[in-house]
Motif scaffolding. Sequence first.
Motif, PDB file in Angstrom:
ATOM      1  N   GLY A 164       0.818  -1.219   0.000  1.00 19.44           N
ATOM      2  CA  GLY A 164       0.000   0.000   0.000  1.00 19.44           C
ATOM      3  C   GLY A 164       0.848   1.263   0.000  1.00 19.44           C
ATOM      4  O   GLY A 164       0.347   2.357  -0.252  1.00 19.44           O
ATOM      5  N   HIS A 165       2.142   1.092   0.271  1.00 12.99           N
ATOM      6  CA  HIS A 165       3.027   2.256   0.317  1.00 12.99           C
ATOM      7  C   HIS A 165       3.980   2.307  -0.870  1.00 12.99           C
ATOM      8  O   HIS A 165       5.006   3.005  -0.823  1.00 12.99           O
ATOM      9  CB  HIS A 165       3.735   2.314   1.677  1.00 12.99           C
ATOM     10  CG  HIS A 165       2.720   2.409   2.768  1.00 12.99           C
ATOM     11  ND1 HIS A 165       2.229   3.600   3.230  1.00 12.99           N
ATOM     12  CD2 HIS A 165       2.018   1.433   3.389  1.00 12.99           C
ATOM     13  CE1 HIS A 165       1.266   3.351   4.120  1.00 12.99           C
ATOM     14  NE2 HIS A 165       1.125   2.056   4.245  1.00 12.99           N
ATOM     15  N   LEU A 166       3.617   1.622  -1.930  1.00 16.03           N
ATOM     16  CA  LEU A 166       4.314   1.851  -3.199  1.00 16.03           C
ATOM     17  C   LEU A 166       4.043   3.292  -3.607  1.00 16.03           C
ATOM     18  O   LEU A 166       2.901   3.737  -3.608  1.00 16.03           O
ATOM     19  CB  LEU A 166       3.746   0.924  -4.284  1.00 16.03           C
ATOM     20  CG  LEU A 166       4.166  -0.540  -4.259  1.00 16.03           C
ATOM     21  CD1 LEU A 166       3.396  -1.324  -5.317  1.00 16.03           C
ATOM     22  CD2 LEU A 166       5.658  -0.677  -4.483  1.00 16.03           C
ATOM     23  N   LEU A 174       1.186  13.801   2.840  1.00 14.65           N
ATOM     24  CA  LEU A 174       2.227  13.076   3.582  1.00 14.65           C
ATOM     25  C   LEU A 174       1.578  11.859   4.240  1.00 14.65           C
ATOM     26  O   LEU A 174       0.562  11.968   4.913  1.00 14.65           O
ATOM     27  CB  LEU A 174       2.845  13.987   4.651  1.00 14.65           C
ATOM     28  CG  LEU A 174       3.960  13.346   5.488  1.00 14.65           C
ATOM     29  CD1 LEU A 174       5.176  13.010   4.618  1.00 14.65           C
ATOM     30  CD2 LEU A 174       4.371  14.254   6.636  1.00 14.65           C
ATOM     31  N   CYS A 175       2.178  10.699   4.028  1.00 15.57           N
ATOM     32  CA  CYS A 175       1.633   9.453   4.570  1.00 15.57           C
ATOM     33  C   CYS A 175       2.278   9.151   5.925  1.00 15.57           C
ATOM     34  O   CYS A 175       3.401   9.572   6.195  1.00 15.57           O
ATOM     35  CB  CYS A 175       1.912   8.327   3.582  1.00 15.57           C
ATOM     36  SG  CYS A 175       1.336   6.718   4.120  1.00 15.57           S
ATOM     37  N   TYR A 176       1.588   8.366   6.762  1.00  8.54           N
ATOM     38  CA  TYR A 176       2.132   7.994   8.075  1.00  8.54           C
ATOM     39  C   TYR A 176       3.352   7.091   7.961  1.00  8.54           C
ATOM     40  O   TYR A 176       4.057   6.857   8.934  1.00  8.54           O
ATOM     41  CB  TYR A 176       1.054   7.353   8.951  1.00  8.54           C
ATOM     42  CG  TYR A 176       0.432   6.107   8.358  1.00  8.54           C
ATOM     43  CD1 TYR A 176       0.954   4.852   8.632  1.00  8.54           C
ATOM     44  CD2 TYR A 176      -0.672   6.181   7.505  1.00  8.54           C
ATOM     45  CE1 TYR A 176       0.401   3.713   8.073  1.00  8.54           C
ATOM     46  CE2 TYR A 176      -1.227   5.038   6.944  1.00  8.54           C
ATOM     47  CZ  TYR A 176      -0.689   3.817   7.239  1.00  8.54           C
ATOM     48  OH  TYR A 176      -1.226   2.687   6.675  1.00  8.54           O
ATOM     49  N   CYS A 177       3.644   6.573   6.748  1.00  6.77           N
ATOM     50  CA  CYS A 177       4.839   5.739   6.578  1.00  6.77           C
ATOM     51  C   CYS A 177       6.093   6.597   6.458  1.00  6.77           C
ATOM     52  O   CYS A 177       7.206   6.088   6.534  1.00  6.77           O
ATOM     53  CB  CYS A 177       4.703   4.852   5.353  1.00  6.77           C
ATOM     54  SG  CYS A 177       4.888   5.721   3.792  1.00  6.77           S
ATOM     55  N   GLY A 178       5.915   7.907   6.229  1.00  9.33           N
ATOM     56  CA  GLY A 178       7.085   8.775   6.193  1.00  9.33           C
ATOM     57  C   GLY A 178       7.352   9.458   4.867  1.00  9.33           C
ATOM     58  O   GLY A 178       8.280  10.260   4.765  1.00  9.33           O
ATOM     59  N   GLY A 181       2.870  10.545  -1.449  1.00 11.26           N
ATOM     60  CA  GLY A 181       2.556   9.943  -2.738  1.00 11.26           C
ATOM     61  C   GLY A 181       2.347   8.443  -2.755  1.00 11.26           C
ATOM     62  O   GLY A 181       2.486   7.816  -3.805  1.00 11.26           O
ATOM     63  N   CYS A 182       2.010   7.833  -1.608  1.00 10.74           N
ATOM     64  CA  CYS A 182       1.742   6.386  -1.594  1.00 10.74           C
ATOM     65  C   CYS A 182       0.403   6.086  -2.269  1.00 10.74           C
ATOM     66  O   CYS A 182      -0.515   6.906  -2.240  1.00 10.74           O
ATOM     67  CB  CYS A 182       1.661   5.879  -0.164  1.00 10.74           C
ATOM     68  SG  CYS A 182       3.165   6.134   0.756  1.00 10.74           S
ATOM     69  N   VAL A 183       0.273   4.890  -2.841  1.00 13.15           N
ATOM     70  CA  VAL A 183      -0.998   4.508  -3.468  1.00 13.15           C
ATOM     71  C   VAL A 183      -2.132   4.584  -2.450  1.00 13.15           C
ATOM     72  O   VAL A 183      -3.246   4.996  -2.765  1.00 13.15           O
ATOM     73  CB  VAL A 183      -0.908   3.110  -4.148  1.00 13.15           C
ATOM     74  CG1 VAL A 183      -0.542   2.006  -3.186  1.00 13.15           C
ATOM     75  CG2 VAL A 183      -2.209   2.779  -4.866  1.00 13.15           C
TER      76      VAL A 183
HETATM   77 ZN   LIG Z   1       2.787   5.462   2.909  1.00  9.18          ZN
END
Ligand SMILES: [Zn+2]
Length: 300
Positions: A164-166, A174-178, A181-183
């Motif tokens: 999901g974070h491709l 900004l995504c919580y993964c850091g 632009g994540c899918v």
């Molecule tokens: Zn992400």
Amino acid sequence: MKHALGIDIGGTKIALGVVAENGSIQANTTLPTDSRLGFKSAVQRMGQAARMLFQSSGTPVTNLAGIGVGCTGPVNPLTGVVDNPHTLPGWDGCNLIDALSAEFNLPTWLENDADVAAYGEYHFGAGEKADRLVMLTFGTGVGGAAVLKGEIYRGAGGGHPELGHLPVTNDGPLCYCGRKGCVESFASGPAIASAASEMGFNSVDAVFAAETDNVSASKVLMDARDAIAAATWSILHGFLPDRIVFGGGLVDAHPAFFVDAARAAISRARLLDTTAVSVAPARLGNLAGLVGAARWAIDQ
Ligand SMILES: [Zn+2]
């Protein structure tokens, strides 16, 4: 025929079922997760529910091959420890394998929920025993899993990769993964709902209903479609799988939207021979995890 108890633990509900080796469900039920009531309470409630299933299916516990558990991650399949304060608050550091194997005196296996869902689709659904299967699930988040030659793919240290974070673009929220632009930031239910609400729509369903004759709705969905296409492109060129399966609540509601976006992306590939690559919507719906978890236990 062998049987196992399958358990699929999500943030809001737990599905349990006695499942045969051929995927048929002998008896099943669901209960609220209520993780804040504590881990012990959940194990007790799962124990009670399972005993009723053993009775109603006429399957004594001694006839079961084991217990397969799919759980919303992060979880550690090698140790059994749950490490998910986000959707299972109160269970951090608890050990599902130890607790359930003690409750029933049966061998118990734990996997990430996306992994067992992919395993279920591999055996009994849209995966159709593809040698290289990648499954993406679109719902509250975007999850992914791979089954390679019948085995759940694991990353380093037994970890579960997070498809999901491709990245599908270099900007965006900004995504919580850091990173941005994540899918997941464009094509999950909350991502589409949030983009839709900025355009004056009050739900994801309203956007899909208005897509053909409303410019704003079509813009919101174009961003989601582009994200699905870009993620598919990365998976195609990174893995060249035989089969890509799309599942999850959003896909169950709008299968053509996801499958068509992916197929269009694959049709543009020039570098790879994609004749053996196919895309399909998941077939088992929200029972994939339950059935896959049970079959995983039987196969171990
Ligand atoms: Zn992400």
